[in-house]
Structure formats: C-alpha cells, structure tokens
Enzyme design. Structure first.
Site, short mmCIF file in Angstrom:
data_model
loop_
_atom_site.label_atom_id
_atom_site.label_comp_id
_atom_site.label_asym_id
_atom_site.label_seq_id
_atom_site.Cartn_x
_atom_site.Cartn_y
_atom_site.Cartn_z
CG ASP A 186 -17.84 14.03 8.74
OD1 ASP A 186 -17.72 15.22 9.10
OD2 ASP A 186 -17.17 13.53 7.81
CD GLU A 243 -14.51 17.87 10.74
OE1 GLU A 243 -13.55 18.19 10.01
OE2 GLU A 243 -15.61 18.46 10.70
CG ASP A 273 -10.01 16.38 8.08
OD1 ASP A 273 -10.49 16.38 6.93
OD2 ASP A 273 -10.72 16.31 9.10
CE LYS A 279 -17.69 21.70 9.77
NZ LYS A 279 -17.25 20.33 9.45
#
Length: 657
Positions: free
Chosen positions: A19, A158, A191, A81
C-alpha cells in the site's frame, strides 16, 4: 523472536502487497497458511511515513526523514504521490528538479529492503493506487516500482483491495459449502487516506468481488485537514505576536508535525494543545474538536457529495448498501463516521484495521496471481473491476468539423470489455486514417488525456468520402488497452496496444542518489528544467473558475442530474442569505444591551452568527463549484462563460502535466 513456523521457505518468494500511500505506506505478505500479515519496518513500526530526505551521502526514508526535516527542510520531500504521473512536473530538491516517480522509487526501495530482512529476496509485488488514478498515474506507479528493482505483477485499486481483505475474513475463510449459503452483500468502501479520497461500491457473491462504481478526488485527504489546522494556528500566532511561523521553513515544518498530532488527539478527546514556537516566542494554543470540525466542514462535504454521486452512478440507494467499510487513517476522525451514519442510517464497519487492510488485500491479490506456481494455500476468488475513467477516440463532428471525443467505453464499465464503433472517412481520396486514443469524460479531446494512436496507412487512391471505418476498443482486466482500426472495403487495418509496462525514460536510482546526496557539496549536474507551479495553487485557481461557472449556470434551465445540483446550489445560496440576515440582526441588537450579562450574551450571539455565515459561505461556494465543474465536464458551457472556457482547459492541462 521470529516465529519460524509461519515463515515461507527460503527457496520461494511469498506473495507481497504494498500500500504505497501519500503519507504512510504498508507492506503485507501471505504466510505459509495463506493468511495476510503486516510486516514491521526496520524501526519496528507497521506504518512507514512516505517521506525521503537526502543528507551526508545517504537517502533517509520514513520516520527519521520526517524528524530530520526540521534541520534540513530543503532536502526533504513528502506527499509526492499526489504529483506522480504528471510528466513535466519536478519537485525542487537541493538545486535539482526530481520526478515524483524517482521519489516513489526510493520509497519502494526502502520498503523492499525492510521486507527482505524478514522474507528473503523479494521481486514480485502488487502495488495499490487510488481507484480514481488515471492510466498515466498507474503507469508512473509501475515505473517507480521498476526503478526500485520490483516486478509489479499488477496495480489494484485501494478500495477494491480493502474489500478483498474484508471478504477474505468474512467469506473466503468459510468452507465452500457454507460460503455458498452466505447472502450476497453490497459494500460501500469509503477510503479517506492522507492525500487521496475514493468511494467504491462492490458486490460480493460467494467468492466473486465485483466493482459496481467508483469515483474520487486525488487532491483531497488528511493532508488538507492538517493544512486547515496549520493555517488556523499560524493566523492566531500572527494576530497575537505580529510574526508568521510559516515564514521560517523549520518552524513551519514543526507546526505541521504538531498540528497533525493535535488532529490525531482530537479523534480521541474533545480538545488538544499545540505549542507554537517562532521568532523566540512560545505560544500555547488550545483547539477543540468542534473548532476543528467547523474549519474543515467543507472538506468533509466534498467527500459526502462524491459518495452520493457514486450511489447515483451505480443506480443504487442507501437501502441497497449492506455494509460501509472505512479505509484510511483519516476515517478515524469522528465526524466521518457521524456523517456516514446520518446519510445511511447504518453503523460503519471498523472490523479491519483502517491502516493495514489495503496492504492485506494487495497481498491476497498477489497470492491469487502467483497461486499457480506458488505451491501454497491461497483461497481462490474472482475479481471484476471497473474502469474509473471513460475511454474514447478522437473523431470529427460531421456538422461542425470540430474534433470530438467519441466515448467507446464509459467509466464504471465492468472489465474486461470490448466495444466496436463505426466512423467515416472525412474527405475523398483519404490515404490514411489516424485513431487517437484518449481518456476522460469531456467531449472535447483537448480536455482529456492522450494515451496513444494507431494509423492505417497507404489506403488505395480514389477512396470515397464517407467510407466506413471500424474502431474496436478492448480494455483487459489487467488495464491493458488495445485499439484496432479497420477499413473493411479495402481490408486494411492497424493495431496498437497501450501498455503500462512500457518504461518511461528515467535514470536509475543510483544516479539520482549520487546527484542528490552530493548536491549539497556542489556535485552533480543541475537539471535546468523548471518545476511547475505548486499543485495546490493550480487546484485552487481551477476551483475559482468552477465557482464562476456555477454562478453563471444558476441562470440557466437545467434538467436531470445537473438540475439536481442546480437546486442544491440555489438552496445553499438561500441558506447564505438567511445566515447573512441573522448576522445583521444580531449585530443590530448589540446596542440594546443594558447590562454586562446582556452584552456578553449579545457578543456570543454575534460570534455564533458569524460562524454560521462562514459555514453558509463555504457551503454555497462548494455547491457552485460542483455545479460548474459538472456542467463543464458534460460539455455544457454556461451562458456568459465562453470566454473563460479556455482558462479551464489550460489549468486542466497543467494539472495533468
């Protein structure tokens, strides 16, 4: 002491999932019994901060990098990211301009080294990405893995990984006969991580996990909640002492760290204390949970709007959702669960670790991919995903002659899929046909991301205008896109595959290590390419344009989903009018107070009215932003806004890199 009973044999690599988060990263593997487990890093922690620092000839990654950032902020990078996949973007570090893939590569290299201390040599991995990542961001993540010496078996979303892990414990561990008796379940995965937000709805039937719809925001996460608190504390300090702690890099970095800790504390109790130090002055500040929730309410509202839109895209209502799964550390904020309870009437599911569940799902998926040759006990399952962005080809509108994006595969289409569409040649005696492949929702190709093209050449002379062209679009489950263009009348065709595993031209990590670790000593050749403006500032500019578009769209007659958004914007504007009137009324009554008690009460009413008006302003602006954004995405330019449509295109292109 290491438990050797669950260790894989030295001759085989266990399935590994990573992850790769914006603020924290986690590595998991499948033990000898096929169960997922989280690996601790060299510091003994389950979570590794996604941060790097270059100093004294070495690359420091994780917690120590964050600590050292107070001393050398110019050599520190985090949250990279958010920038990955933007081809022309570079992060300025030590007089160098560093691609985000390189920074992610250093991060993955460290995660790989930590995993190898426990498991032995590691090469094959599955890496997770936000569901709303487009194809260029997914490919860039794969490039980062290649730089770190990893073979990326696949990229998995994810939320999907989280659902796989949840389903493993709830369904796959059951005997086959009992599993078949379990009723189907629809789960909404909410999420909210450190830097990105996703919502995905999945259907779980027996051992099949099917994604129904997904949407998200790659520029929204816990970092944005931290930023609000940082600015609030800094503004208080500035008002009290006339100096801004954000003006000094080291003090600003310390304030970020302290604000993040205060945010975490407010998830457990109703108030927290931050000591802000700047210019030789120490200021102790208390912040309450109520204050924090008030200053970030619009951020939470953005997640609520996206969640409601995903339900509409799936054609479902809250009564159709059996379970709400919370993923990402930022879901620990109490206001997240409170919002979801209010919307759904259901209690969110916290049965799995919000920090570890994505990595566990990635490891299970790696085991699924490696099961044929792994020789280990891996529970079989089927994963059916959807594409998060529409895919189309560039064609010419027969009436206007303008280029248009002809969408062949709409977003949220189950993968794999295949679509065929027929076009016509644009002119007589056309000798070639070029099919440009784009990704995006806009009908205008320049607002989309170009993925590639295929060309049918050497057509025979004299081909009539309007001759038929067949375009076949295939989207494989692994994300590989294939496009074939045919001219049936002359039996000629061309084929192109758009592959994520085609490497981008990036120098290896050792070259970058030497360049960056020696940069402070004057070593290495400087990269003359200039960095682009800060992503957050571009997003804010684009948001302002969307708000202006929404204000213009309020004057139009809209129907369908746009009409619903228009009604929400009108209601928000009416709420702002009421809040403004209430504030004026409260302020007008200030002079009527005849005692100290009445004066205190009047001041309290004014303060509450001001806060209510501020919330109403934020809600009104956000409703207008969503309306303007959705109108432009649908190709509907509001009356009076035509002159600014080009500004939207330019800002979107800069954000795409």
């Amino acid at each position: 002491m290491t438990n050797n009973a669950s260790m894989p044999s030295a001759r085989e690599q266990p399935p590994v999932g990573i992850d790769l988060g914006t603020t924290y990263s986690v590595v998991a593997y499948l033990d000898g019994s096929g169960r997922p487990a989280t690996l601790v890093n060299s510091a003994g922690d389950l979570l590794t901060p996604s941060a790097v620092l270059f100093e004294d000839g070495e690359v420091v990654v994780g917690k120590e990098a964050v600590r050292a950032s107070l001393i050398a902020p110019e050599a520190f990078a985090d949250c990279f990211k958010r920038d990955i996949g933007r081809a022309s973007f570079r992060r300025p570090l030590l007089d160098q301009q560093v691609p985000p893939e390189v920074l992610d590569g250093f991060m993955l290299q460290r995660l790989k080294e930590d995993a190898q201390r426990r498991l032995g040599p590691i090469r094959k991995v599955v890496i997770t990405v936000p569901a709303f990542f487009d194809e260029t961001r997914r490919k860039a993540t794969q490039d980062a893995g290649r730089l770190a010496g990893l073979e990326v078996l696949d990229i998995i979303n994810e939320p999907t990984a989280a659902a796989v892990a949840f389903g493993y414990y709830r369904r796959l561990l059951e005997p086959q006969a009992e599993r078949a008796m379990l009723p189907p379940e629809r789960a909404l995965v909410y999420d909210l991580g450190g830097g990105t937000f996703d919502v995905t709805i999945l259907e779980m039937v027996d051992d099949t996990f099917r994604a129904l719809a997904t949407d998200g925001d790659v520029q929204l996460g816990g970092k944005d909640f931290d930023e609000r608190l940082v600015h609030h504390l800094a503004e208080r300090f500035l008002a009290e002492h006339g100096a801004d702690p954000r003006s000094a890099a080291a003090d600003a970095m310390q304030l970020w760290i302290d604000a993040q800790e205060a945010k975490h504390a407010l998830s457990e109790r109703n108030k927290a204390t931050v000591v802000c130090v700047h210019a030789g002055v120490r200021m102790r500040q208390e912040i309450t949970r109520e204050e924090f929730e008030a200053m970030t309410r619009d951020l939470l509202q953005r997640t609520e709007t996206t969640t409601e839109l995903v339900l509409k895209q799936a054609g479902l209502s809250w009564s159709d959702i059996d379970r709400i799964l919370l993923v990402g550390g930022s879901t620990r904020m109490p206001m997240v669960a409170e919002m979801l309870r209010r919307l759904s009437g259901k209690e969110p599911d916290r049965s799995q670790s919000a920090d570890e569940v994505v990595a566990h799902g990635a490891a299970l998926y790696a085991g699924h991919l490696m099961s044929e040759g792994a020789g280990r006990s891996v529970k079989p399952f089927q994963l059916i995903n959807v594409n998060s962005h529409s895919l189309g080809v560039v064609g010419i509108h027969p009436k206007t002659g303008e280029s248009v994006n002809a969408i062949l595969i709409k977003r949220n289409t189950a993968l794999p899929c295949r679509k065929v569409k027929r076009f016509q040649t644009a002119r007589p005696n056309q000798r070639s046909v070029r099919v440009a492949v784009v990704e995006g929702e806009s009908p205008r190709p320049e607002h989309c991301i170009g993925l590639g093209q295929c060309v049918v050449r050497d057509l025979p002379p004299g081909l009539a205008q309007g001759s038929q062209i067949e375009v076949e679009y295939s989207y494989a489950a692994n994300g590989r896109i294939s496009v074939t263009a045919r001219v049936p009348s002359v039996r000629q065709s061309a084929h192109v595959e758009i592959q994520r595993d085609r490497p981008r031209s990036l120098e290896d990590l050792e070259t970058w290590r030497e360049r960056l670790c020696g940069a402070g000593l004057g070593h290495g050749a400087p990269d003359v390419e200039a960095a682009e403006p800060d992503v957050d500032s571009l997003v804010k500019k684009l948001d302002e344009v969307y708000v202006a578009a929404g204000q213009q769209a309020l004057k139009m007659s809209l129907e369908g989903d746009l009409g619903v958004l228009q009604q929400s914007a009108v209601a928000a504007a009416q709420e702002l009018q009421r809040a403004t009137s209430a504030l004026k009324q409260a302020e007008a009554g200030r002079g009527d107070a005849v005692s100290r008690q009445e004066a205190v009460r009047s001041a309290s009413e004014i303060a509450q009215a001001r806060l209510a008006m501020k919330h109403a302003q934020t809600g009104c602006r956000f409703a207008q932003l969503v309306l303007g954004r959705e109108c432009l995405s649908a190709g509907l330019v509001p009356t009076g806004f035509q002159g600014r449509a080009e500004e939207v295109r330019r800002l979107q292109q800069r954000l795409k890199g």
